[in-house]
Design an enzyme around this catalytic site. Structure first.
Site, PDB file in Angstrom:
ATOM      1  N   ASP A   7       0.719  -1.427  -0.103  1.00 47.70           N
ATOM      2  CA  ASP A   7       0.008  -0.103  -0.401  1.00 47.70           C
ATOM      3  C   ASP A   7       0.944   0.812   0.033  1.00 47.70           C
ATOM      4  OD1 ASP A   7       0.582  -0.790   2.940  1.00 47.70           O
ATOM      5  OD2 ASP A   7      -0.686   0.807   3.048  1.00 47.70           O
ATOM      6  N   GLN A   8       2.391   0.928   0.827  1.00 48.18           N
ATOM      7  CA  GLN A   8       2.953   2.233   0.634  1.00 48.18           C
ATOM      8  C   GLN A   8       3.498   2.270  -0.790  1.00 48.18           C
ATOM      9  OE1 GLN A   8       5.556   1.030   4.242  1.00 48.18           O
ATOM     10  NE2 GLN A   8       4.634   2.754   5.075  1.00 48.18           N
ATOM     11  N   GLN A   9       3.434   1.814  -1.770  1.00 44.95           N
ATOM     12  CA  GLN A   9       4.086   1.963  -2.900  1.00 44.95           C
ATOM     13  C   GLN A   9       2.896   1.934  -3.881  1.00 44.95           C
ATOM     14  OE1 GLN A   9       6.090  -1.983  -4.211  1.00 44.95           O
ATOM     15  NE2 GLN A   9       7.050  -2.633  -2.026  1.00 44.95           N
ATOM     16  N   CYS A  10       2.043   2.172  -3.545  1.00 39.56           N
ATOM     17  CA  CYS A  10       0.909   2.797  -4.528  1.00 39.56           C
ATOM     18  C   CYS A  10       0.460   1.413  -5.205  1.00 39.56           C
ATOM     19  CB  CYS A  10       0.869   4.093  -5.350  1.00 39.56           C
ATOM     20  SG  CYS A  10       0.983   5.612  -3.547  1.00 39.56           S
ATOM     21  N   THR A  11       0.686   0.111  -4.449  1.00 40.20           N
ATOM     22  CA  THR A  11      -0.109  -0.716  -5.766  1.00 40.20           C
ATOM     23  C   THR A  11      -1.798  -0.964  -4.993  1.00 40.20           C
ATOM     24  OG1 THR A  11       2.881  -1.887  -5.016  1.00 40.20           O
ATOM     25  CG2 THR A  11       1.159  -3.203  -6.215  1.00 40.20           C
TER      26      THR A  11
END
Length: 231
Positions: free
Chosen positions: A146-150
């Site tokens: 989620d922090q990688q905007c995946t």
């Protein structure tokens, strides 16, 4: 399985018909913060990267426009530089967990001045990285999905895709094309100080299809959008 580029090219032909000329090109984009050329296969890897860079540059240069939709922030840096160097219009779309960004990158200063009769009194629009305070780096290291905007909410991709398409079509309907300025922000009387661009046809940003914002930022948390301009 298939590479995304190949699958997407085939899907375009399936959806739009055989008249569509679509080719899926598989290559790797070298990125800031991601090393290559080390180890026993370093020479071959470096040669492969050089070939991919040359192929990517040729693709950018020979097309009328670029949609930049890569997965990571740093993978957008080299295509951004190439589009500016070749003066190729670029539309950037990026997704977060519940927000999205669509923007058009500003042209090279020489093209901008030429489109405005060599006047220095013209608006320069920034790119995806112009307002950054740090250089692009590896955004996948030590970060969760989620922090990688995946991970994104399901409605974001079609919203951003449609906005990017509309922005490109409107841009090509403006007399200045990619050199068109962004609209001036006007207060709408709201006590919160929010801004509301109104196209009355007198703005230098007006095209046959409406105004041409620099950026469109939206969220599905409050279902709102804003159109900031960033030099």
């Amino acid at each position: 399985g298939k590479y995304k580029a190949v699958a997407a090219a085939e899907s375009l032909v399936t959806v739009a018909g055989p008249d569509v000329k679509s080719e899926g090109v598989v290559l790797s984009i070298p990125m800031p913060g991601h090393s290559f050329g080390g180890g026993k296969d370093g020479i071959a890897e470096a040669a492969g990267v050089k070939k991919d860079v040359e192929r990517l540059h040729a693709l950018v240069e020979e097309h009328d426009a670029v949609f930049l939709l890569t997965d990571t922030r740093e993978s957008r840096w080299l295509p951004t530089v190439m589009a500016l160097a070749t003066n190729t219009p670029l539309i950037n779309a990026a997704l977060g967990l519940d927000s999205w960004l669509v923007m058009r990158h500003g042209p090279h200063s020489s093209a901008l001045y030429a489109a405005n009769n060599n006047s220095s009194d013209c608006q320069r629009l920034g790119c995806y990285f112009c307002s950054d305070v740090v250089a692009p780096e590896n955004s996948t290291r030590d970060r969760t999905l989620d922090q990688q905007c995946t991970v994104t909410r399901p409605g974001l991709a079609p919203i951003a895709a449609s906005m990017a398409t509309e922005l490109l079509v409107a841009m090509f309907h403006h007399p200045l094309g990619n050199c068109a300025p962004a609209p001036e922000m006007r207060r709408d009387g709201n006590s919160t100080g929010s801004y509301n661009p109104v196209d009355d046809g007198t703005s230098a940003s007006s095209s046959a299809l409406g105004l041409l914002p620099h950026q469109i930022r939206g969220t599905v948390v409050t279902y709102t959008m804003m159109t900031p301009t960033v030099p």
